[in-house]
Design an enzyme around this catalytic site. Structure first.
Site, PDB file in Angstrom:
ATOM      1  N   HIS B  81       3.091  -2.989  -5.329  1.00  0.00           N
ATOM      2  CA  HIS B  81       3.376  -2.277  -6.575  1.00  0.00           C
ATOM      3  C   HIS B  81       4.284  -3.066  -7.520  1.00  0.00           C
ATOM      4  CE1 HIS B  81       1.495   1.645  -5.541  1.00  0.00           C
ATOM      5  NE2 HIS B  81       1.568   1.094  -4.340  1.00  0.00           N
ATOM      6  N   ASP B 199      -2.961   9.108  -4.688  1.00  0.00           N
ATOM      7  CA  ASP B 199      -3.065   8.177  -3.565  1.00  0.00           C
ATOM      8  C   ASP B 199      -4.193   8.573  -2.606  1.00  0.00           C
ATOM      9  OD1 ASP B 199      -2.574   6.536  -1.374  1.00  0.00           O
ATOM     10  OD2 ASP B 199      -0.646   7.474  -0.853  1.00  0.00           O
ATOM     11  N   SER B 236      10.425  -5.087   6.432  1.00  0.00           N
ATOM     12  CA  SER B 236      11.808  -5.170   5.948  1.00  0.00           C
ATOM     13  C   SER B 236      12.057  -4.187   4.801  1.00  0.00           C
ATOM     14  CB  SER B 236      12.113  -6.586   5.473  1.00  0.00           C
ATOM     15  OG  SER B 236      11.241  -6.934   4.412  1.00  0.00           O
ATOM     16  N   SER B 237      10.997  -3.657   4.208  1.00  0.00           N
ATOM     17  CA  SER B 237      11.184  -2.700   3.103  1.00  0.00           C
ATOM     18  C   SER B 237      11.335  -1.270   3.615  1.00  0.00           C
ATOM     19  CB  SER B 237       9.974  -2.764   2.165  1.00  0.00           C
ATOM     20  OG  SER B 237       8.802  -2.364   2.861  1.00  0.00           O
ATOM     21  N   VAL B 369       4.639   5.768  12.032  1.00  0.00           N
ATOM     22  CA  VAL B 369       3.853   6.786  11.331  1.00  0.00           C
ATOM     23  C   VAL B 369       3.520   6.239   9.951  1.00  0.00           C
ATOM     24  CG1 VAL B 369       4.924   8.726  12.539  1.00  0.00           C
ATOM     25  CG2 VAL B 369       5.872   7.953  10.365  1.00  0.00           C
ATOM     26  N   SER B 370       2.448   6.761   9.379  1.00  0.00           N
ATOM     27  CA  SER B 370       2.005   6.301   8.071  1.00  0.00           C
ATOM     28  C   SER B 370       2.894   6.866   6.968  1.00  0.00           C
ATOM     29  CB  SER B 370       0.558   6.737   7.839  1.00  0.00           C
ATOM     30  OG  SER B 370       0.188   6.492   6.494  1.00  0.00           O
ATOM     31  N   GLY B 371       2.911   6.218   5.827  1.00  0.00           N
ATOM     32  CA  GLY B 371       3.671   6.705   4.676  1.00  0.00           C
ATOM     33  C   GLY B 371       2.785   7.405   3.660  1.00  0.00           C
ATOM     34  N   HIS B 372       1.513   7.596   4.027  1.00  0.00           N
ATOM     35  CA  HIS B 372       0.547   8.164   3.072  1.00  0.00           C
ATOM     36  C   HIS B 372       0.053   9.537   3.523  1.00  0.00           C
ATOM     37  CE1 HIS B 372       0.177   4.377   0.820  1.00  0.00           C
ATOM     38  NE2 HIS B 372       0.315   3.796   2.009  1.00  0.00           N
TER      39      HIS B 372
END
Lengths: 559, 559
Positions: B81, B199, B236-237, B369-372
C-alpha cells in the site's frame, strides 16, 4: 564409496531415494550378498533445477554390485515409484521386475515410449502371492492408494520379516472394493516383524484420510447443477477418480471426451485390463463433441497443476485449437495443489474465471482426497504390525522425524525408531541396529537426451543468467603490439534493452578501453589475466551504475 | 492512452493496481477534474519475473494530469500500500500525503532509505478526522488489520459518498483494542452510500477470521513447554504479533534479541511512537545473549517466508555468524505461507528439523491468523453500508468475481456489482454506471537501480537462458575473401559441462564450418543472413543430438 558385499544373517537397508524428499522412491535391501530393490521412481524438478526435465536417483553406490541384484519389486505404478526404470534398467543389470497388473502395464507403456519394449523381464503378481527372489521371499499384499492395484510388501529375509507399506491409506470404501489388507498386516504382527517401513507423506494430518468415494459424491452433487460444458482435470493415473467422473457423467447423460496424451493412454490401458468400466457409446471424439449441445458434454483432461504446456492451460488461455471455455461452463480441478505449483494453479483458475467459467478446486469443494494415510491410520498399522524396529519412508525430513515420534508415542523404544536419509545404510538384526558409513547417493538430472551431464555448475550458471542476464565482451588484439584490432564490442541478453541503452553501453566500452590503455603499457602476454581484469572492471562499473551483476563473458582474440 | 479530464458531477474510478492481483494496490478517484489517489503499493516479483527486485504500478495513464492530483491518501503501512511511493513520488507531482501515525512513520523510514527524507509533504490524521482535499472530503475511520493503525476511508464527493474499507477484518478483540469502526460504517449506511470498495482477499473463506488474540494464546501455550532457545519469525510490520511475542516472552522470563534489519527498524519505530510496549531491560544484544542460558533467550526475527538471504534461513543452514539452532531449540514461524513461497518455507522447516529443532508453523499450530475479513464479516459490512454500487478491490480475479457474487447474494442488482480490472475506468453517478475505454496500466519492474528498463523482452531472454543455457559462436572472416580468419569458436554457459564435452563441441564447430564452406561459394555480403544461418544450423544440431535449445548468440567479425 560403493557398497561392500554383506554376509552373515544381518539385513542391510540402503535408501537410494525418497527419504528426505517427496518422490524418487528407491530402496535396496541386502542379505547374504544378494540385493533386492524396492521401487525405482523419479521426481519432477524443483524451481531451482532450471531447465531440468526429470530427476532420477544416483545409484552409483550399486556400481560393481549389479550381478548381486536378484530383483526389482514395484509397489504401484506412480511416476515416483516406476518413472526412473527406463533410465536405470540397463545400469541395474536388467534384473527381473515384479509388480501387479496395472503397475506393469503402466511400466510397459513407459518402456514403449523409450523404445525399450521387450527389454525388461516383467513378472506379474497378484496380492497375497509370494515369490522367491534370491535370499528373499516377497509376499505382495493389497494397499489402497490413489492408483489402482497398489501393493505393500512382506519380505521374509534370513534376518527376519520386513514389512513395507508402499504408499497407502486405510480407505474402508475404496471405489474398487480393494481395501488395504489389514488381515495380512495382523498376521505379520503375530508372526513377528523385525522391521517396518511405512509411508510418512501425511503424518502431519490428524485423524483419518477421507475415502476416495467422497469425491464421487462431490461429482454427483456438482454435475446436475451444471448447465454448460463440464471440464474435469485430474491425474491420468488416478483410475478410481476417472471411474467416478465417468459414472457421474453417465448419471446425468453427458458424453465423455478424453483429452490429453497421458489421459488417453492410461484410460486405454485401464479399460483394456478391466480396471476401468466406461461404456464405448459414452466416449466421443472432437467431431462428435461439436455436434452435441454443450450440456451433454464432459471433457476429462490433464493439466490440473497448471503445467504451461498442458491442454487445460491452453484452453484457459483461449489458445487451444479444438476446445474453448465459454461463460456458463464448469471446470473441476480434481487434484491436490502440489507444493510449488500453487501459483501456476491459481493463475489457471483466474484465467478460467476471466472466460466466465465456474471453477471448483481443492480449497472450495471436496473434489479431491489424498491417497496417503493420516495419523490415526498410521497408528493402527503400527499397532497391528508391532515391529521391533521402524524406519519411516516416503517423506520430507520433517515427515520422517514426526513419523518416528509417532511410533515412539505408541511405546516404541527411542532408539528403535530410526530416521534415515538417502545413502545412509543401516544393518538390522535380532541383535540390534548398526549404522554404516554413508555412501554416495543423490539426484541425477535429465535435460533433453542428457542424463547426468547437467550438474551443479551448469545450474549455477543458469541461475546467474536467469537473474542478471549476460554481457559478452569481445576484443581482438594484435598479438605482437597488443594494439586493439577490433572492439571492445558488447553483446547483451536479458541485461538491459540494447536499443535504449546505447549510451550506457558506450560508457561500459570506455571502461574496457581505459583498462587496456593502462595494460598495454606493460608487455601483454597474460590473456587470461586480461580477461579477469576486464570482468572485474565491468562488474564494478555495472554495480556502481545500475546495481546489476550480469554474467560477464570476456572473449579476447589474438590476431 | 491517458486520462481525459472529467467534468460535471460524475465520479470516475480508475484502478491502477490491486484489482486482479495481490499487491500493487493503487486507485485513482476523479471529480471536477481533480484526482485523489488511494494507496501506492508495490508487489514482490513472481517466479517468472527473474532477477526482478520489486514491481510497481504503471501510472502512465496519469501523465499530464499530475497538476490535478490533489492528494495521496494511505489506508495503512504495508508494502503493498505504500511501497511504491519512493519510486513514484516525483512522477505524481509530489502531492500532499495523508495517513495515520504508524503509516507515515513507516513511510518516512522508507523515504530515508531512498534518501528522499524531507521531500514528501506528509500530513498525519487520526481516525474520525476529516480532511478537505480538492473536491473531496475524506474521513478516515479505524480498520483493524494485521498492522497497527490501519484505516478505511469515507470519501464525500460531488457525486456522492464513497466508502473504501482498506484492508480489514472485524476483530472483536484486537490486541490494541482498536476495532473496525462499525459505528461509522452504520452511519454512512444511514447517510446513503453511492459506492463501496471492499477488500476481497479472503472472500473464499467461510465464517469469520479468528482474532489476532488467538495467536497470543498460542504463544502463551507453547513457550512454557520450551526448554531450549526460542526463535520466532514473523513479518516486521505486524506490531500486534510482535507485542504478543514480547508479552509471552516476559511471562516466562525470557529476554528478547531483535534480529533482522527491518525487524530492528520497525520495532524501534513502533516503540518510539508508543505502538509497542517492551520494557528496555527485556531487550538484549548478541553479547548479552551469549551470557544467558538458552532457556532464557527468545529471538524475534524475519525470514518466515524462507527468503534465501534472510537471517532465519542462514541460521537454519548453519551459515549465520552469531546465531545457531541447536537440538532442543524451538522455532515458531508465525506467518502465512504466502502463495509461491511454500517450497522455500518447507525447505526451511526441513533444515530446522535437521538441526534438531522443534518447529511450529501454520499447518501444525494456530500461530498465525489472517488480517483479512472472511465471508460473514464481508456480509456484515455490506449490510451496514448498503451501497448503491459495489466494486470489489484487493484480490486476484477469482476473488473479485466471488466478492461481486457475494454482494448479489445479499440482494444487490446484478449490474450494480461491477468487477473491474486495472486500467478500466468506471463513471459512477446517481444516474448510473458507465464504463470508459481502457487505459494503459500494468507492472513496472525494478531491477537494481533500473526502474522500468527491464521489460518483457529481457525477461524472455532470461527465461531462455535459465532453461537452456547459452552458446556463443565466434567467427572472424576476411571481408574480401570471406575466408575464416578465426574460429568458429564456441563459448557456453549453463549448457553442457565444457571439459567433458570437448568432442561434442568439436562436432558443433564442424557443423558451422560446413555451413561456411557452402556459403563461401557465393559472394558473402549478408553478414546478418549468415548469423541467422549459423543459428539455424546449430539449433538443428543441438536439438537432434541432445534435444536442447540453448540461446545461440552468433558473433561474426569482418577483419
Amino acid at each position: 564409496m560403493t557398497l561392500e558385499p554383506l554376509h552373515g544373517d544381518a539385513l542391510r537397508l540402503l535408501p537410494l531415494g525418497g527419504l528426505g524428499e517427496i518422490g524418487l522412491n528407491m530402496m535396496a535391501l541386502e542379505c547374504d550378498g544378494q540385493i533386492l530393490i524396492i521401487d525405482c521412481g523419479l521426481m519432477f524438478p524443483e524451481a531451482y533445477m532450471m531447465g531440468i526435465d526429470l530427476v532420477i536417483p544416483d545409484i552409483g553406490a550399486l556400481d560393481g554390485r549389479t550381478a548381486d541384484i536378484c530383483a526389482l519389486v514395484l509397489t504401484h505404478g506412480h511416476e515416483d515409484h516406476i518413472g526412473a526404470i527406463p533410465f536405470l534398467l540397463e545400469r541395474l543389470g536388467n534384473p527381473p521386475i515384479y509388480g501387479t497388473g496395472l503397475t506393469l502395464a503402466l511400466l510397459k507403456n513407459k518402456l514403449l515410449e523409450h523404445r525399450l519394449e521387450g527389454r525388461a523381464d516383467l513378472h506379474r503378481v497378484v496380492p497375497r502371492q509370494e515369490v522367491e527372489l534370491g535370499s528373499f521371499r516377497v509376499e505382495f499384499f493389497r494397499a489402497a492408494h490413489s492408483i489402482v492395484d497398489g501393493a505393500g510388501l512382506a519380505i521374509r529375509t534370513p534376518a527376519g520379516l520386513v514389512v513395507h507399506t508402499g504408499d497407502f491409506k486405510l480407505d474402508q470404501t475404496p471405489v474398487d472394493g480393494e481395501r488395504t489388507d489389514l488381515t495380512r498386516l495382523a498376521a505379520y504382527g503375530e508372526e513377528g516383524v523385525l522391521l517396518l517401513l511405512a509411508d510418512s507423506t501425511n503424518v502431519e494430518r490428524p485423524g483419518i484420510t477421507l475415502s476416495e468415494r467422497v469425491v464421487g459424491e462431490a461429482f454427483a452433487a456438482i454435475l446436475p447443477t451444471c448447465t454448460g460444458k463440464v471440464i474435469v482435470a485430474t491425474f491420468s493415473s488416478n483410475i478410481h477418480r476417472i471411474q467416478q467422473v465417468a459414472d457421474a457423467a453417465c448419471a446425468v447423460g453427458r458424453k465423455i471426451l478424453v483429452n490429453g496424451r497421458s489421459m488417453v493412454a492410461n484410460i486405454a490401458i485401464a479399460r483394456q485390463l478391466g480396471y476401468l468400466a466406461i461404456p464405448d457409446d459414452t466416449l466421443i471424439d472432437l467431431r462428435q463433441m461439436r455436434d452435441l449441445p454443450k450440456e451433454e458434454v464432459l471433457i476429462i483432461t490433464t493439466g490440473s497443476q497448471g503445467e504451461p504446456m498442458s491442454s487445460l492451460v491452453r484452453i484457459a488461455m483461449d489458445d487451444h485449437k479444438q476446445i474453448e471455455v465459454d461463460p456458463g461452463d464448469t471446470v473441476i480441478l480434481s487434484s491436490k495443489f502440489i507444493p510449488g505449483n500453487e501459483k501456476a494453479i491459481t493463475t489457471l483458475i483466474n484465467h478460467l474465471y476471466r472466460r466466465g467459467a465456474e471453477v471448483h478446486y481443492e480449497t472450495t469443494s471436496e473434489i479431491h482426497v489424498s491417497g496417503h494415510a493420516s495419523q490415526e491410520e498410521l497408528k493402527l498399522v503400527h499397532s497391528l504390525v508391532r515391529p521391533r524396529y521402524f524406519v519411516p519412508v516416503h517423506g520430507e525430513y520433517r515427515h520422517l522425524v514426526k513419523h518416528a515420534a509417532l511410533a515412539r508415542s505408541m511405546g516404541m523404544a527411542e532408539e528403535h525408531a530410526v530416521v534415515l536419509e538417502n545413502g545412509m545404510p543401516l544393518l538390522v538384526s535380532e541383535n540390534g541396529l548398526r549404522r554404516e558409513e554413508r555412501v554416495n547417493t543423490g539426484r541425477v538430472f535429465i535435460d533433453g537426451k542428457g542424463v547426468g551431464d547437467v550438474g551443479v555448475m551448469e545450474l549455477r550458471d543458469r541461475s546467474h543468467l536467469a537473474n542478471h542476464g549476460l554481457v559478452v565482451v569481445l576484443l581482438a588484439l594484435n598479438q605482437e603490439s597488443g594494439a586493439i584490432v577490433y572492439g571492445p564490442e558488447l553483446f547483451t541478453k536479458g541485461f538491459v534493452p540494447e536499443e535504449e541503452s546505447q549510451e550506457f553501453l558506450e560508457e561500459a566500452k570506455e571502461v574496457v578501453r581505459q583498462l587496456l590503455a593502462e595494460h598495454s603499457r606493460e608487455a601483454m602476454t597474460e590473456w587470461e589475466e586480461l580477461r579477469v581484469e576486464v570482468r572485474k572492471a565491468l562488474r564494478r562499473f555495472f554495480n556502481r551504475t545500475i546495481q546489476r551483476r550480469p554474467l560477464i563473458l570476456p572473449v579476447v582474440l589474438e590476431l
